[in-house]
Design a protein around this motif. Structure first.
Motif, PDB file in Angstrom:
ATOM      1  N   ARG A  98       7.906  -1.403  -5.402  1.00  0.00           N
ATOM      2  CA  ARG A  98       8.360  -1.680  -4.012  1.00  0.00           C
ATOM      3  C   ARG A  98       9.123  -2.955  -4.292  1.00  0.00           C
ATOM      4  N   ASP A 149      17.713   8.134   1.354  1.00  0.00           N
ATOM      5  CA  ASP A 149      18.504   8.974   0.175  1.00  0.00           C
ATOM      6  C   ASP A 149      18.989   7.924  -0.957  1.00  0.00           C
ATOM      7  N   ASN A 167      11.350   3.681   1.755  1.00  0.00           N
ATOM      8  CA  ASN A 167      11.366   4.231   3.089  1.00  0.00           C
ATOM      9  C   ASN A 167      12.178   5.686   3.776  1.00  0.00           C
ATOM     10  N   GLY A 168      12.148   6.399   2.666  1.00  0.00           N
ATOM     11  CA  GLY A 168      12.733   7.615   2.838  1.00  0.00           C
ATOM     12  C   GLY A 168      14.188   7.848   2.824  1.00  0.00           C
ATOM     13  N   LYS A 218      12.670   8.139  -3.404  1.00  0.00           N
ATOM     14  CA  LYS A 218      13.042   8.082  -2.012  1.00  0.00           C
ATOM     15  C   LYS A 218      11.953   7.587  -1.186  1.00  0.00           C
ATOM     16  N   SER A 219      10.443   7.800  -1.742  1.00  0.00           N
ATOM     17  CA  SER A 219       9.297   7.266  -0.808  1.00  0.00           C
ATOM     18  C   SER A 219       9.259   5.661  -0.904  1.00  0.00           C
ATOM     19  N   VAL A 220       9.813   5.145  -2.180  1.00  0.00           N
ATOM     20  CA  VAL A 220       9.603   3.805  -2.278  1.00  0.00           C
ATOM     21  C   VAL A 220      10.584   2.973  -1.411  1.00  0.00           C
ATOM     22  N   GLU A 239      12.192  12.545  -5.276  1.00  0.00           N
ATOM     23  CA  GLU A 239      11.569  12.318  -4.335  1.00  0.00           C
ATOM     24  C   GLU A 239      10.568  11.004  -4.129  1.00  0.00           C
ATOM     25  N   THR A 240      10.106  10.698  -5.555  1.00  0.00           N
ATOM     26  CA  THR A 240       9.341   9.502  -5.501  1.00  0.00           C
ATOM     27  C   THR A 240       9.977   8.286  -5.293  1.00  0.00           C
ATOM     28  N   GLU A 267       4.411   5.885  -8.919  1.00  0.00           N
ATOM     29  CA  GLU A 267       3.139   6.446  -8.587  1.00  0.00           C
ATOM     30  C   GLU A 267       1.773   5.456  -8.844  1.00  0.00           C
ATOM     31  N   PRO A 292       2.970   1.506  -7.553  1.00  0.00           N
ATOM     32  CA  PRO A 292       3.800   1.419  -6.285  1.00  0.00           C
ATOM     33  C   PRO A 292       4.041   0.100  -5.532  1.00  0.00           C
TER      34      PRO A 292
END
Length: 358
Positions: free
Chosen positions: A147, A194, A191-192, A187-189, A184-185, A140, A143
Motif C-alpha cells: 500500500r 484497474d 482501491n479496485g 487491483k485490491s491494493v 487481482e491482488t 498478500e 499489504p
C-alpha cells in the motif's frame, strides 16, 4: 529550671529532625538518579533510531542537492499513446521506438519485502518515481508495504503470483492463471482501480538455450498479447543477482559498464531481503543518471511517436539472476504505426511474510 526530661525530649526532637532530613536527601538523590537514567535511555533510543535511518541509504537528506529533484517527472495522469498490447506488447521494444530521449525507468523485482521501505525512503528523498514488479503472494503477506508503494506514487506491476518457476512455467495455462491472480491482488491494493497491465517474466523473457523454460516463455508472450498484457525486460542492470556478492560501489560500476547508449534505460534491480547493497547503491545510481541528463519515469509513462522504420539497437543483456541465468534478447521487431489511447494507473495522494523465491 529545665529538667532531665526536657533535655531528653530535645535530644529526641533533634534526632527525629535529623532522620527526616536524611530521608529527604535520599529521596532527592533517588529522584535525580531516576531522571538521569530516563534521560540516558531517551538519548540512547534516539541515537539508535537515527542510526537505523542513516543506514537505510547512507545519505543525509540535507546532503541531497536541490537540483536532484528537478529531473523527476510525475507519472502521466491523463493518457499515453502507444501501440495496443494486442498489436505489440513488448514494452522494451515500444520504448526503443518511442522517440523519447534520456528517460530512465528504475525497476525493482521480487517484493514487497523488508527491503522495500528502505528503497522507498531513498526514492522519496530524491522525489523519484519507479516501478515495482511485485509477487502476488508477497503482496498478500505484506499489504501495508504494498500500500505504501502505491500511495507514494510508484507503479506496481505484475511478477506472477508465486515466483515458482516450475509451477509458473508448467504450461501457458498455469502461467496466465498466476498472472491474472496477481493482477487481482494488485487491483485490491489500488482501491479496485484497474492496474496497468504490465508484467515481467520471473527470470526474464529472453530466448536462451541455457534456459529450459525459454520455449514456454515464448508461447506465453502470445498468451499475454491475447489477454491485453504488456511485458518488459531490461536493458541495464546493477548486477545485484549475478556472480559474487557486490557492495554499493561495485553495483554502481557494474551498471555503468552495462549501459550501451540507450536513450530509454530500464534498470533491473531487486527488492529482496538480501539486497541491502542495492539500497546502499541507489543514491549514487540516481545521482549518476541525473548527471547524465536523464529524467525518471514509471513504466506506464510513455510518450510514443510512431515511426516508419524500426530503431536498430544492440541486443540487451540477459539476466543471470540467482534463480536462472538468461542470455541475449531476441531481435527487435518493427513498431506498429497504429496507436491506442490507454489510461494510465493513477496513484492516490494519500513486514515481511515468509516465502521461498525459486
Amino acid at each position: 529550671m529545665p529538667t532531665s526530661n526536657d533535655f531528653e525530649n530535645k535530644r529526641r526532637e533533634r534526632r527525629r529532625r535529623e532522620r527526616l532530613r536524611k530521608k529527604r536527601i535520599r529521596a532527592a538523590v533517588i529522584i535525580i538518579a531516576l531522571a538521569a537514567v530516563i534521560v540516558m535511555i531517551c538519548v540512547a533510543v534516539s541515537t539508535c533510531s537515527n542510526g537505523d535511518t542513516a543506514s537505510v541509504d547512507n545519505i543525509d537528506a540535507a546532503s541531497v542537492p536541490a537540483e536532484a529533484t528537478v529531473p523527476t517527472v510525475e507519472p502521466v495522469q491523463q493518457t499515453m499513446s502507444m501501440p495496443a498490447a494486442a498489436e505489440e506488447n513488448d514494452l522494451l521494444t515500444i520504448l526503443r521506438n518511442s522517440g523519447q530521449t534520456k528517460h530512465c525507468y528504475l525497476t525493482f523485482d521480487d517484493g514487497p519485502t523488508n527491503i522495500t521501505p528502505k528503497v522507498l525512503d531513498v526514492l522519496r528523498r530524491y522525489n523519484v518515481k519507479a516501478t515495482f514488479f511485485e509477487v502476488g503472494s508477497l503482496i498478500e503477506a505484506n499489504p501495508d508495504t504494498a500500500r505504501r508503494v502505491y500511495e507514494e506514487g510508484h507503479l506496481i506491476a505484475n511478477h506472477s503470483d508465486g515466483h515458482n518457476y516450475e509451477k509458473l512455467y508448467a504450461s501457458t495455462d498455469s502461467f496466465i492463471n498466476e498472472i491474472n491472480k496477481c493482477y487481482e491482488t494488485i487491483k485490491s491494493v489500488g482501491n479496485g482501480e484497474d492496474p496497468f497491465r504490465l508484467i515481467r517474466f520471473p527470470g526474464g523473457s529472453y530466448k536462451s538455450s541455457a534456459d529450459s523454460y525459454s520455449p514456454v516463455k515464448q508461447e506465453c508472450k502470445t498468451v499475454l498479447k491475447d489477454n491485453g498484457y504488456y511485458y518488459c525486460d531490461w536493458n541495464a542492470l546493477n548486477g545485484d543477482a549475478e556472480g559474487k556478492k557486490k557492495d554499493a560501489s561495485e553495483l554502481l560500476e557494474y551498471m555503468k559498464r552495462n549501459l550501451d547508449g540507450e536513450e530509454n534505460v530500464v534498470v533491473l534491480m531487486h527488492d529482496a531481503a538480501t539486497k541491502q547493497a542495492t539500497v546502499d547503491a541507489l543514491p549514487s545510481i540516481i545521482e549518476y543518471f541525473i548527471s547524465e541528463g536523464y529524467t525518471f519515469h514509471r513504466l506506464d509513462d510513455v510518450t510514443y511517436q510512431a515511426q516508419t522504420a524500426p530503431v536498430t539497437t544492440a541486443p540487451a543483456e540477459g539476466d543471470n539472476t540467482e534463480d536462472d541465468a538468461q542470455a541475449a534478447s531476441s531481435p527487435t521487431p518493427a513498431p506498429t504505426n497504429s496507436t491506442v489511447t490507454h489510461p494510465s494507473a493513477k496513484p492516490s495522494t494519500s513486514s515481511s511474510g515468509a516465502i521461498v523465491i525459486q
